[in-house]
Design an enzyme around this catalytic site. Structure first.
Site, short mmCIF file in Angstrom:
data_model
loop_
_atom_site.label_atom_id
_atom_site.label_comp_id
_atom_site.label_asym_id
_atom_site.label_seq_id
_atom_site.Cartn_x
_atom_site.Cartn_y
_atom_site.Cartn_z
N CYS A 142 1.31 -17.14 1.52
CA CYS A 142 1.44 -15.68 1.66
C CYS A 142 1.91 -15.28 3.06
O CYS A 142 3.07 -15.51 3.40
CB CYS A 142 0.12 -15.02 1.30
N HIS A 155 -2.99 -17.62 -3.58
CA HIS A 155 -4.29 -17.86 -2.93
C HIS A 155 -5.24 -18.46 -3.98
O HIS A 155 -4.85 -18.77 -5.10
CB HIS A 155 -4.89 -16.52 -2.46
N1 GLN Z 1 0.67 -9.02 5.04
C1 GLN Z 1 1.42 -9.70 4.01
C2 GLN Z 1 1.66 -8.83 2.76
O1 GLN Z 1 0.87 -7.94 2.48
C3 GLN Z 1 0.73 -10.97 3.58
C4 GLN Z 1 -0.64 -10.73 2.97
C5 GLN Z 1 -1.40 -12.01 2.67
O2 GLN Z 1 -1.29 -13.00 3.39
N2 GLN Z 1 -2.21 -11.97 1.59
O3 GLN Z 1 2.61 -9.08 2.03
#
Ligand code: GLN
Length: 243
Positions: free
Chosen positions: A93, A194
């Protein structure tokens, strides 16, 4: 054999249990009597990237990404060289986004990535939150579904030379439009999944371990199989539930 893992910015970039991916890699190595060490690398730490066989970079909110991006730019050339030299990586992510060319948040300056992946990310109008099942495209993953959980507003678009990790079956993946999920470049994997990801996808964990080990042990034929009955039950039940 000794597997060396660098865990990048764990204090700031390890949301939604992403640290569990490192735990999984360590356990699956040790269950095979492979020595393994993990060095946590924060902004204040020097990084001798060529020492490492595998890099892990977890997810994080926009503000955490902004905090680490400047330091990552300094560490980037060494990490890129190590990966081009055969090291493996798993970037999840926010980490995935910063392993691309750039991440453009909704209300902040663009964050430069380190260009491991030919991909870029633009903030989208909504958050993608939910379970994902995807069929891997990368060689050696046998088409066994990848299951995980996504929570991102970033939309990632793959460039001409980028290969997707998987094709989305349920959920959104990279951008909710082109049915791609993640990216693969050599032995580096980027993903929005995740969960944490690897406990539920032991095939991907071993894909990463084998490639990381083969960086120094090129004649390594494979990894001793483990009893993954429980992990496979979880994977199948999540993939089946989603279907
Ligand atoms: N800030 C990034 C987004 O919202 C990644 C979020 C995350 O790592 N879950 O796309």
């Amino acid at each position: 054999m000794h597997l060396r893992i660098a865990h990048l910015y764990p204090r700031r970039m390890s949301i939604y249990g992403d640290r569990g991916n490192v735990t999984t890699l360590v356990r699956r190595a040790r269950w095979r009597d492979i020595a393994v060490s993990v060095d946590e690398v924060e902004r204040e730490d020097a990084l001798e990237a060529k020492r490492y066989d595998l890099f892990f970079f977890g997810g994080g909110q926009d503000q955490e990404q902004d905090t680490v991006a400047r330091d990552l730019a300094k560490k980037g050339p060494g990490i890129r060289e190590a990966i081009r030299g055969g090291a493996a990586a798993l970037a999840v992510c926010g980490g995935y986004q910063l392993f691309g060319r750039y991440y453009q948040p909704a209300e902040a300056d663009r964050l430069a990535g380190i260009g491991i992946f030919d991909a870029h990310t633009e903030a989208g109008p909504r958050r993608f939150i939910g379970n994902v099942t995807a069929t891997p495209e990368a060689d050696g993953l046998g088409g066994i579904p990848l299951v995980g959980f996504e929570n991102h507003s970033g939309l990632t678009f793959l460039g001409g030379t980028a290969r997707p990790l998987a094709v989305v079956r349920t959920g959104h993946g990279n951008n909710g439009h082109d049915k791609t999920e993640g990216c693969v470049a050599g032995s580096a994997v980027g993903t929005y999944l995740h969960g944490s990801l690897l406990p539920k996808n032991p095939h991907l964990a071993d894909w990463l371990l084998l490639r990381a080990l083969r960086r120094r042990h090129t004649d390594l034929p494979g990894l001793r199989p483990l009893d993954d009955a429980l992990e496979q039950d979880v994977n199948e039940s999540l993939a089946g539930r989603a279907a």
